[in-house]
Design a protein around this motif. Sequence first.
Motif, PDB file in Angstrom:
ATOM      1  N   ARG A  57     -24.219  26.101   8.196  1.00  0.00           N
ATOM      2  CA  ARG A  57     -24.826  26.265   6.885  1.00  0.00           C
ATOM      3  C   ARG A  57     -23.837  27.005   5.989  1.00  0.00           C
ATOM      4  N   VAL A  58     -23.798  26.613   4.708  1.00  0.00           N
ATOM      5  CA  VAL A  58     -22.852  27.196   3.760  1.00  0.00           C
ATOM      6  C   VAL A  58     -23.620  28.045   2.750  1.00  0.00           C
ATOM      7  N   TYR A  59     -23.250  29.313   2.647  1.00  0.00           N
ATOM      8  CA  TYR A  59     -23.938  30.257   1.766  1.00  0.00           C
ATOM      9  C   TYR A  59     -22.949  30.812   0.740  1.00  0.00           C
ATOM     10  N   PRO A  60     -23.281  30.760  -0.548  1.00  0.00           N
ATOM     11  CA  PRO A  60     -22.418  31.407  -1.545  1.00  0.00           C
ATOM     12  C   PRO A  60     -22.622  32.919  -1.531  1.00  0.00           C
ATOM     13  N   GLN A  61     -21.533  33.644  -1.663  1.00  0.00           N
ATOM     14  CA  GLN A  61     -21.574  35.110  -1.715  1.00  0.00           C
ATOM     15  C   GLN A  61     -20.865  35.576  -2.984  1.00  0.00           C
ATOM     16  N   THR A  62     -21.334  36.664  -3.549  1.00  0.00           N
ATOM     17  CA  THR A  62     -20.755  37.167  -4.796  1.00  0.00           C
ATOM     18  C   THR A  62     -19.999  38.460  -4.544  1.00  0.00           C
ATOM     19  N   LEU A  63     -18.814  38.537  -5.087  1.00  0.00           N
ATOM     20  CA  LEU A  63     -17.963  39.724  -5.024  1.00  0.00           C
ATOM     21  C   LEU A  63     -17.902  40.338  -6.413  1.00  0.00           C
ATOM     22  N   TYR A  64     -18.075  41.661  -6.492  1.00  0.00           N
ATOM     23  CA  TYR A  64     -18.082  42.360  -7.778  1.00  0.00           C
ATOM     24  C   TYR A  64     -16.985  43.431  -7.795  1.00  0.00           C
ATOM     25  N   TRP A  65     -16.421  43.626  -8.976  1.00  0.00           N
ATOM     26  CA  TRP A  65     -15.495  44.732  -9.201  1.00  0.00           C
ATOM     27  C   TRP A  65     -16.125  45.640 -10.244  1.00  0.00           C
ATOM     28  N   PHE A  66     -16.275  46.931  -9.904  1.00  0.00           N
ATOM     29  CA  PHE A  66     -16.855  47.906 -10.817  1.00  0.00           C
ATOM     30  C   PHE A  66     -15.801  48.950 -11.198  1.00  0.00           C
ATOM     31  N   ALA A  67     -15.857  49.359 -12.446  1.00  0.00           N
ATOM     32  CA  ALA A  67     -14.896  50.351 -12.937  1.00  0.00           C
ATOM     33  C   ALA A  67     -15.264  51.738 -12.428  1.00  0.00           C
ATOM     34  N   GLN A 117     -29.968  31.338   0.357  1.00  0.00           N
ATOM     35  CA  GLN A 117     -29.597  30.234  -0.531  1.00  0.00           C
ATOM     36  C   GLN A 117     -28.352  29.527  -0.014  1.00  0.00           C
ATOM     37  N   THR A 118     -28.494  28.252   0.339  1.00  0.00           N
ATOM     38  CA  THR A 118     -27.344  27.466   0.752  1.00  0.00           C
ATOM     39  C   THR A 118     -26.776  26.716  -0.452  1.00  0.00           C
ATOM     40  N   ILE A 119     -25.619  26.115  -0.235  1.00  0.00           N
ATOM     41  CA  ILE A 119     -24.961  25.404  -1.330  1.00  0.00           C
ATOM     42  C   ILE A 119     -24.128  24.259  -0.771  1.00  0.00           C
ATOM     43  N   ASP A 120     -24.012  23.183  -1.527  1.00  0.00           N
ATOM     44  CA  ASP A 120     -23.038  22.137  -1.257  1.00  0.00           C
ATOM     45  C   ASP A 120     -21.699  22.643  -1.795  1.00  0.00           C
ATOM     46  N   PRO A 121     -20.641  22.623  -1.006  1.00  0.00           N
ATOM     47  CA  PRO A 121     -19.383  23.205  -1.477  1.00  0.00           C
ATOM     48  C   PRO A 121     -18.795  22.513  -2.698  1.00  0.00           C
ATOM     49  N   ASP A 122     -19.231  21.277  -2.987  1.00  0.00           N
ATOM     50  CA  ASP A 122     -18.731  20.572  -4.159  1.00  0.00           C
ATOM     51  C   ASP A 122     -19.558  20.836  -5.416  1.00  0.00           C
ATOM     52  N   GLU A 123     -20.666  21.566  -5.283  1.00  0.00           N
ATOM     53  CA  GLU A 123     -21.475  21.902  -6.454  1.00  0.00           C
ATOM     54  C   GLU A 123     -20.689  22.814  -7.390  1.00  0.00           C
ATOM     55  N   VAL A 124     -20.955  22.694  -8.659  1.00  0.00           N
ATOM     56  CA  VAL A 124     -20.404  23.627  -9.630  1.00  0.00           C
ATOM     57  C   VAL A 124     -21.159  24.949  -9.476  1.00  0.00           C
ATOM     58  N   ARG A 125     -20.431  25.999  -9.215  1.00  0.00           N
ATOM     59  CA  ARG A 125     -21.067  27.294  -8.984  1.00  0.00           C
ATOM     60  C   ARG A 125     -21.273  28.027 -10.302  1.00  0.00           C
ATOM     61  N   GLN A 126     -22.465  28.554 -10.463  1.00  0.00           N
ATOM     62  CA  GLN A 126     -22.733  29.347 -11.653  1.00  0.00           C
ATOM     63  C   GLN A 126     -21.997  30.678 -11.575  1.00  0.00           C
ATOM     64  N   ALA A 127     -21.419  31.071 -12.672  1.00  0.00           N
ATOM     65  CA  ALA A 127     -20.746  32.369 -12.713  1.00  0.00           C
ATOM     66  C   ALA A 127     -21.779  33.473 -12.556  1.00  0.00           C
ATOM     67  N   PRO A 128     -21.469  34.498 -11.768  1.00  0.00           N
ATOM     68  CA  PRO A 128     -22.406  35.618 -11.656  1.00  0.00           C
ATOM     69  C   PRO A 128     -22.686  36.208 -13.031  1.00  0.00           C
ATOM     70  N   SER A 129     -23.935  36.561 -13.268  1.00  0.00           N
ATOM     71  CA  SER A 129     -24.342  37.075 -14.570  1.00  0.00           C
ATOM     72  C   SER A 129     -24.242  38.596 -14.608  1.00  0.00           C
ATOM     73  N   SER A 130     -24.315  39.132 -15.818  1.00  0.00           N
ATOM     74  CA  SER A 130     -24.337  40.589 -15.965  1.00  0.00           C
ATOM     75  C   SER A 130     -25.573  41.176 -15.302  1.00  0.00           C
ATOM     76  N   ALA A 131     -26.683  40.423 -15.306  1.00  0.00           N
ATOM     77  CA  ALA A 131     -27.898  40.895 -14.633  1.00  0.00           C
ATOM     78  C   ALA A 131     -27.684  40.978 -13.125  1.00  0.00           C
ATOM     79  N   ASP A 132     -26.942  40.014 -12.558  1.00  0.00           N
ATOM     80  CA  ASP A 132     -26.620  40.060 -11.131  1.00  0.00           C
ATOM     81  C   ASP A 132     -25.826  41.321 -10.805  1.00  0.00           C
TER      82      ASP A 132
END
Length: 389
Positions: free
Chosen positions: A225-235, A281-296
């Motif tokens: 199974r393929v899961y998208p993960q989000t990486l954040y950089w904070f100041a 949440q799984t994902i198809d690797p060829d899907e266009v990924r939504q950019a993480p939002s400021s709310a995220d």
Amino acid sequence: MPRHSDVIVVGLGAMGSAALYQLAKREIHVTGIDRFTPPHERGSSHGESRITRQAIGEGEEYVPFALRSHEIWRELEADTGRSLLSPIGGLIIGRRTDSGIHGQADFIGRTIAAAVRFGIAHEVLPTDEVTKRFPQFRLAGDETCYYEPGAGFLRPEACVATQIDRARALGAGIRTGETVTRVTADANSVTVVTDAATYSAARVIVTAGAWVPQLLGGAYAKLLRVYPQTLYWFAPDDTAAFAPGRFPIFIWRHGAGVDDHFYGFPVVGEGVKLATEQFTQTIDPDEVRQAPSSADAQGMHESQVRGRLLGVTAACTRAVTCLYTVTPGFGFVIDRHPDWERVLVASPCSGHGFKHSAAIGEALAECAIDGTSRIDLSPFSLGRFRDKS
């Protein structure tokens, strides 16, 4: 470019670039194929830094990979003058009763046991000593804290690029921008069909990450199974306080809930890099990924960071996604295809693969050439999942 090789490597990310380099180093006629131009941001081998640690809480069977990978990174650094591995120290924080990480209960206890068994330098620190050394952490006071001075981070883009560059210099053929559409094999050879050409080889190594299920189907499509993960950089308020040497890499389980853990890095580029993991949440690797939002980003800071890391502001300077290709139990799969003896498949991501990739590439090269590897691969067989079904 000749279309017949001794070995073809399909997918040139962490594992594929390593296998390509190791085969070229052994003077094997090898061709690597990738649908993109690695290193890139479409898979799992990007984002500036990846944790490396030598005592592995996921299981002691992984430790030989980690130890050998460190040796290979150092060899590559000596050969090229590039900086790949930064052993700045690593901290794992948790409780023996926590629900675990990557499918393993008592992750910190298992890490300590692995360090003891393999003689890996480490300390088990009281919480007051942790906050004395690293005042950025605000602990509850009842945690177990494992510190490994040889842990740190790898530079994934540089690692992939360096191994591809070395492989090319040693004579490897490299085809990028070609999508592999089919792999088939018979008793004598393997055929690899792309959207541009058809290739053949005595052996093929498939290290296509998130694209393995759709390329090979069968057991792989059922298992992975393929899961998208989000990486954040904070100041941070004070960049110097979070510089390498003053702030370690860390993994912190702070509660019993499935989402109650996160991990992070010192400032290497745009801020303090922090992330958690999700497996809903799984994902198809060829899907266009939504950019993480400021709310995220604000939700990440509120749920994980605020009140735990002192001096990390809620100002998010960057956010990207990467892909985990995950098996049940978060283990690796490194094995021959169940129907094709001449095809090796490695899909060992599951969220903790990069640190092991250099040695996995070496093991794949050894298996392709000699039929076996110096590191025991039996714990990573595909058959162990069929045996449980």
